[in-house]
Design a protein around this motif. Sequence first.
Motif, mmCIF file in Angstrom:
data_model
loop_
_atom_site.group_PDB
_atom_site.id
_atom_site.type_symbol
_atom_site.label_atom_id
_atom_site.label_comp_id
_atom_site.label_asym_id
_atom_site.label_seq_id
_atom_site.Cartn_x
_atom_site.Cartn_y
_atom_site.Cartn_z
ATOM 1 N N HIS A 172 -6.283 2.189 -6.292
ATOM 2 C CA HIS A 172 -5.989 3.530 -5.780
ATOM 3 C C HIS A 172 -6.629 4.552 -6.722
ATOM 4 N N GLN A 194 1.230 9.978 -4.823
ATOM 5 C CA GLN A 194 1.684 11.270 -4.298
ATOM 6 C C GLN A 194 2.617 11.968 -5.291
ATOM 7 N N ASN A 221 0.656 4.438 -2.541
ATOM 8 C CA ASN A 221 0.493 5.814 -2.056
ATOM 9 C C ASN A 221 1.640 6.718 -2.511
ATOM 10 N N ASN A 264 0.832 -1.209 0.000
ATOM 11 C CA ASN A 264 0.000 0.000 0.000
ATOM 12 C C ASN A 264 0.860 1.250 0.000
#
Length: 383
Positions: free
Chosen positions: A216, A185, A181, A177
Amino acid sequence: MSIDSKLPEVGTTIFTIMSKLASDYGAINLSQGFPGFNCDPYLIDLVTKHMKEGKNQYAPMSGVPVLRERLAQKTNKIYGIGYDSETEVTIVSGATDAIYSAITAIVKPGDEVILLEPAYDSYAPGILLSGGVPIYVPLDLPDFSVNWGKVEDAISEKTRLIIVNTPHNPSGYMWTNDDLNKLAQLIKDKNINVISDEVYEHITFDGREHLSLMTHPILKERTFICGSFGKTFHVTGWKIGYCLAPAELTSEFRKVHQFVTFSTATPLQYALAEYLEEESHYLGLPEFYQKKRDLFCTGLADTDFIFTPAQGSFFQQVSYAHLSDESDFDLAVRLTKEIGVASIPISVFFKDKDDHKILRFCFAKTDQELQKAIETLQKSILF
Ligand code: PMP
Ligand code: GLN
């Protein structure tokens, strides 16, 4: 006439070289990644049935509707993510086709594309043929995790695309994860697309969950998810896969795909659509392959190689850096010719052929073959 090659540095792929060498020397072929056993006979019956029923002419360019629908349903069921089967799902002739078509749809001359090394061999040539510039970012050894600081440093004004692969070939590393992320980002405010090569999505071990980039939201809207029925259903020779992407991306993708292959073998598509109805046909894969990984790794433990069991994919890497200075390529050739077990030297997945003294073995083979390979490696004096 002289030919000014568009790919002057590209030769025959290592998979072709090592498989031929294995065949020439009668070695057990744990090099090229393909199952050494047959697919489910029922799947073959389904293809035959659809051929006999006359499903033998061109399929629609984007794939037969029933297969697109089933794939969208499967994706929704497993990952809880919806793709519109009409505008966001395309059936293609293998993940190689999906990756090439996606690169070609996005990359213009001078655009930079980030590749994480070691990288599967088809990515860079696709970029170069579009006039793009591959920017190589090394993964962190020994686990081949992503070094996000290095990825950030590699992003420039010219970055247009990043190609990622989870579970990873050759290392088996699976994204976390945190990886999802971090990528989101880094690119959320930039005009950067992603190709996510997820051909080993169903081959995961020790209860690990495959984290598709589609899960995501920031990544989903800019990513081409590339998959392969070849890996999931033990039919690599059928060359059939798919691309899932938001409608605007799919529209550009199809503009290319229609002139690369136009469409993909019709009876195979109908057969796979029917085969997908039974979810145990793919949900049983982790257990099936974990037995093989464990059989192989248990045997490897009695050799001098150093390794960590793969997290996913059907490859197991081993290191021999503590044993010898021999190059990985020379060792792979020597093991094939003299010992009788073929592997892939992972330096071939690096642009500059970085030699980390690591070999990749494919364990998608019969238990007898794996047993024989292990016995051979155990009893031979390798160095
Ligand atoms: N990506 C990776 C990481 C692979 O290992 C492979 C094939 N082994 C492919 C893409 C190509 O898949 P296909 O055979 O469906 O073209
Ligand atoms: N992907 C397979 C591997 O990594 C090979 C596929 C091919 O030969 N092109 O071994």
